[in-house]
Design a protein around this motif. Structure first.
Motif, PDB file in Angstrom:
ATOM      1  N   PRO A  22      28.203  70.387  82.406  1.00 47.65           N
ATOM      2  CA  PRO A  22      26.931  69.759  82.028  1.00 47.65           C
ATOM      3  C   PRO A  22      25.664  70.453  82.520  1.00 47.65           C
ATOM      4  CG  PRO A  22      27.856  68.616  83.891  1.00 47.65           C
ATOM      5  CD  PRO A  22      28.864  69.676  83.504  1.00 47.65           C
ATOM      6  N   GLY A  23      25.777  71.653  83.091  1.00 49.65           N
ATOM      7  CA  GLY A  23      24.615  72.292  83.701  1.00 49.65           C
ATOM      8  C   GLY A  23      23.405  72.462  82.798  1.00 49.65           C
ATOM      9  N   LEU A  24      23.600  72.880  81.545  1.00 51.05           N
ATOM     10  CA  LEU A  24      22.459  73.034  80.638  1.00 51.05           C
ATOM     11  C   LEU A  24      21.768  71.701  80.417  1.00 51.05           C
ATOM     12  CD1 LEU A  24      23.799  75.473  77.870  1.00 51.05           C
ATOM     13  CD2 LEU A  24      22.235  76.000  79.750  1.00 51.05           C
ATOM     14  N   PHE A  25      22.547  70.654  80.293  1.00 51.94           N
ATOM     15  CA  PHE A  25      21.988  69.317  80.066  1.00 51.94           C
ATOM     16  C   PHE A  25      21.228  68.833  81.300  1.00 51.94           C
ATOM     17  CE2 PHE A  25      25.004  69.858  76.750  1.00 51.94           C
ATOM     18  CZ  PHE A  25      24.527  69.114  75.680  1.00 51.94           C
ATOM     19  N   GLU A  26      21.744  69.157  82.470  1.00 44.85           N
ATOM     20  CA  GLU A  26      21.030  68.811  83.708  1.00 44.85           C
ATOM     21  C   GLU A  26      19.699  69.552  83.783  1.00 44.85           C
ATOM     22  OE1 GLU A  26      25.121  67.937  86.247  1.00 44.85           O
ATOM     23  OE2 GLU A  26      24.131  69.878  86.440  1.00 44.85           O
ATOM     24  N   GLN A  27      19.682  70.806  83.350  1.00 43.11           N
ATOM     25  CA  GLN A  27      18.434  71.577  83.317  1.00 43.11           C
ATOM     26  C   GLN A  27      17.430  70.947  82.351  1.00 43.11           C
ATOM     27  OE1 GLN A  27      19.170  75.777  82.547  1.00 43.11           O
ATOM     28  NE2 GLN A  27      21.009  75.710  83.830  1.00 43.11           N
ATOM     29  N   ILE A  28      17.921  70.501  81.193  1.00 47.10           N
ATOM     30  CA  ILE A  28      17.049  69.846  80.204  1.00 47.10           C
ATOM     31  C   ILE A  28      16.448  68.577  80.794  1.00 47.10           C
ATOM     32  CG2 ILE A  28      17.047  68.632  77.975  1.00 47.10           C
ATOM     33  CD1 ILE A  28      19.240  70.739  77.108  1.00 47.10           C
ATOM     34  N   ALA A  29      17.287  67.755  81.429  1.00 46.97           N
ATOM     35  CA  ALA A  29      16.799  66.510  82.033  1.00 46.97           C
ATOM     36  C   ALA A  29      15.720  66.800  83.072  1.00 46.97           C
ATOM     37  CB  ALA A  29      17.963  65.741  82.666  1.00 46.97           C
ATOM     38  N   GLU A  30      15.953  67.824  83.879  1.00 43.90           N
ATOM     39  CA  GLU A  30      14.983  68.175  84.920  1.00 43.90           C
ATOM     40  C   GLU A  30      13.685  68.686  84.300  1.00 43.90           C
ATOM     41  OE1 GLU A  30      14.533  71.324  88.596  1.00 43.90           O
ATOM     42  OE2 GLU A  30      16.545  70.626  88.068  1.00 43.90           O
ATOM     43  N   ARG A  31      13.782  69.592  83.341  1.00 43.22           N
ATOM     44  CA  ARG A  31      12.591  70.182  82.724  1.00 43.22           C
ATOM     45  C   ARG A  31      11.732  69.129  82.037  1.00 43.22           C
ATOM     46  NH1 ARG A  31      11.766  74.688  79.135  1.00 43.22           N
ATOM     47  NH2 ARG A  31      12.823  76.010  80.641  1.00 43.22           N
ATOM     48  N   PHE A  32      12.382  68.187  81.335  1.00 46.84           N
ATOM     49  CA  PHE A  32      11.636  67.186  80.585  1.00 46.84           C
ATOM     50  C   PHE A  32      11.379  65.913  81.389  1.00 46.84           C
ATOM     51  CE2 PHE A  32      12.902  70.066  77.294  1.00 46.84           C
ATOM     52  CZ  PHE A  32      11.842  70.037  76.400  1.00 46.84           C
ATOM     53  N   GLY A  33      11.987  65.823  82.575  1.00 46.43           N
ATOM     54  CA  GLY A  33      11.766  64.649  83.425  1.00 46.43           C
ATOM     55  C   GLY A  33      12.294  63.375  82.812  1.00 46.43           C
ATOM     56  N   VAL A  34      13.470  63.464  82.184  1.00 47.46           N
ATOM     57  CA  VAL A  34      14.042  62.298  81.517  1.00 47.46           C
ATOM     58  C   VAL A  34      15.488  62.082  81.935  1.00 47.46           C
ATOM     59  CG1 VAL A  34      12.560  62.495  79.479  1.00 47.46           C
ATOM     60  CG2 VAL A  34      14.778  63.639  79.482  1.00 47.46           C
TER      61      VAL A  34
END
Length: 184
Positions: free
Chosen positions: A104-116
């Protein structure tokens, strides 16, 4: 924020067993770019999460990858669409990194970048690993029967697919489903 996360090869563009290595090889699937534009026009932010092990294997370099994405952005703009961000894993499976789907690393990066929080965020792909990565962080799994999943039409999904996977013919059918559900 209305967000959906899409796989790239086999979901947005044609896939190849020999990897997509250049802008010349990057060809959108019929209706895929227009589907992204429809989502954008309805207020959806679209992000791409893609394994790109051809980079780590030396089949293409970052300049070529950027050129492929520039082509995608240009073709999307021509139909009134956009992708807000592209996240990719350059590693091969033998490297056992956390960013290569099904991890899930890419998805974790997305969540962090977008703050969601990604709970319930639709994720779309053409393989079990695309959906497994998203489900690991709470995303809602959507399979398109293009690319790697083209042979699954009319058949039950293998057990490797997450429970609750929603199946669509292609990205256009997914966009139609999402917009109809949103309007209901």
């Amino acid at each position: 924020m209305k967000l959906c996360i899409l796989d790239r090869d086999g979901t947005i563009n044609q896939d190849s067993l020999d990897y997509i290595k250049s802008p010349q090889e990057w060809e959108p699937l019929p209706g895929a770019l227009e589907a992204i534009a429809r989502l954008n026009h309805a207020g959806w932010h679209v992000v791409v999460a893609s394994n790109q092990s051809g980079l780590g294997r030396g089949l293409f370099d970052v300049t070529q990858l950027n050129a492929m994405h520039a082509k995608m952005h240009t073709l999307l703009a021509a139909v009134g669409g956009r992708v807000d961000a592209i996240f990719f894993c350059p590693h091969g499976p033998e490297e056992k990194c956390r960013c290569r789907k099904p991890e899930p690393g890419l998805f974790e990066q997305i969540a962090e970048r977008f703050g969601v929080d990604l709970a319930g965020v639709p994720t779309v792909g053409d393989s079990a690993r695309d959906l497994q990565a998203g489900v690991a962080v709470g995303c809602e799994p959507h399979l398109v029967l293009t690319g790697k999943a083209a042979g699954l039409a009319g058949r039950p999904l293998p057990d490797s697919y997450p429970t609750g996977t929603i199946v669509h013919t292609d990205l256009a059918a997914f966009a139609q489903f999402l917009l109809e559900r949103e309007g209901a």
